[in-house]
Design a protein around this motif. Sequence first.
Motif, PDB file in Angstrom:
ATOM      1  N   LYS A 182       0.853  -1.185   0.000  1.00 35.41           N
ATOM      2  CA  LYS A 182       0.000   0.000   0.000  1.00 35.41           C
ATOM      3  C   LYS A 182       0.885   1.229   0.000  1.00 35.41           C
ATOM      4  N   ILE A 183       0.737   2.076  -1.017  1.00 37.49           N
ATOM      5  CA  ILE A 183       1.515   3.307  -1.124  1.00 37.49           C
ATOM      6  C   ILE A 183       0.576   4.461  -0.808  1.00 37.49           C
TER       7      ILE A 183
ATOM      8  N   GLU B  78       9.677   2.772  -7.354  1.00 34.83           N
ATOM      9  CA  GLU B  78       8.960   3.309  -6.197  1.00 34.83           C
ATOM     10  C   GLU B  78       9.445   2.704  -4.886  1.00 34.83           C
ATOM     11  N   SER B  79      10.298   1.663  -4.977  1.00 36.67           N
ATOM     12  CA  SER B  79      10.653   0.899  -3.783  1.00 36.67           C
ATOM     13  C   SER B  79      11.963   1.384  -3.160  1.00 36.67           C
TER      14      SER B  79
ATOM     15  N   LEU C 121      11.493   3.670   4.508  1.00 35.52           N
ATOM     16  CA  LEU C 121      11.747   2.503   3.665  1.00 35.52           C
ATOM     17  C   LEU C 121      10.477   1.732   3.318  1.00 35.52           C
ATOM     18  N   ARG C 122       9.341   2.229   3.823  1.00 35.10           N
ATOM     19  CA  ARG C 122       8.039   1.596   3.561  1.00 35.10           C
ATOM     20  C   ARG C 122       8.077   0.103   3.858  1.00 35.10           C
ATOM     21  N   LEU C 123       8.415  -0.212   5.097  1.00 32.63           N
ATOM     22  CA  LEU C 123       8.589  -1.610   5.492  1.00 32.63           C
ATOM     23  C   LEU C 123       7.319  -2.192   6.069  1.00 32.63           C
TER      24      LEU C 123
ATOM     25  N   ARG D 202      16.091  -7.091   1.099  1.00 26.62           N
ATOM     26  CA  ARG D 202      16.478  -6.445  -0.157  1.00 26.62           C
ATOM     27  C   ARG D 202      17.974  -6.246  -0.312  1.00 26.62           C
ATOM     28  N   VAL D 203      18.784  -6.771   0.600  1.00 24.53           N
ATOM     29  CA  VAL D 203      20.216  -6.512   0.520  1.00 24.53           C
ATOM     30  C   VAL D 203      21.001  -7.707   1.030  1.00 24.53           C
TER      31      VAL D 203
END
Length: 243
Positions: free
Chosen positions: A59-60, A131-132, A191-193, A225-226
């Motif tokens: 959800k953004i 967007e991420s 970071l929209r986690l 993601r890393v």
Amino acid sequence: MPSRHHEIADDLRHQITTGHIKLGERLPSEAGLADRYKVSTVTLRRALRVLQGEGLVEKIHGKGNFVRRPPRKIVYVGGWGTLDPWTAAETAVSVTVRTITVPAQGRLTTLLKVPMGSPLAEFCCISHEGESPQGLAHIYIPRDLVPAGVLDDAASRRDAAARFSVLSSPRATVRETVCARPPTPDEASALRLRSAVAVLAITRVATDASGRAVEAALLVFPGDRVEAVFTTHDMTDERQRHG
């Protein structure tokens, strides 16, 4: 018997996994979906939360719910600390850099061994793939070590910051401390986690030949993601080379 919101989640999940709803596609509005499934928006949001918790839907704020693309990992290279250029290029990572002067306080006074209130140059960097958000970095340098004009316009320094790399002299010694932990509220927002995702937090301090701390960096990456890569050297070989 499964509850109604789980039935809706199952149906949407099936549409996503079979490709009926494409990766990156925006879902219909919550009101539209609620009308389609003949349920209240409260029930519909419960279904979406199930998919958000699974990482299928994101959800953004202000834009809606989107089908998440599988996260592609970038590589953080330890020692000299940088985003690996190959993986960064693969994932089309873009980095924004903001520079300001701030007073040293709290943990920074300990890391940089400076008095409270000492002026520091701060490089605030955030990397994105589309967007991420991919990573967040705050890099601090004692203000007296920053050449004149760097905060206003320094392409080379900004380029280095955009790789999250060490900005100080190549002769510096770098010490990195790594831990996995829950994100702070500010980190989770930037970071929209999802609540279940831990972050990889790296505290990096660079010192010069005299032992003075010339830079401190606080780096935060979403754990899914890393990858962090650290190369070690055989101490016997090091002594022989320098003996």
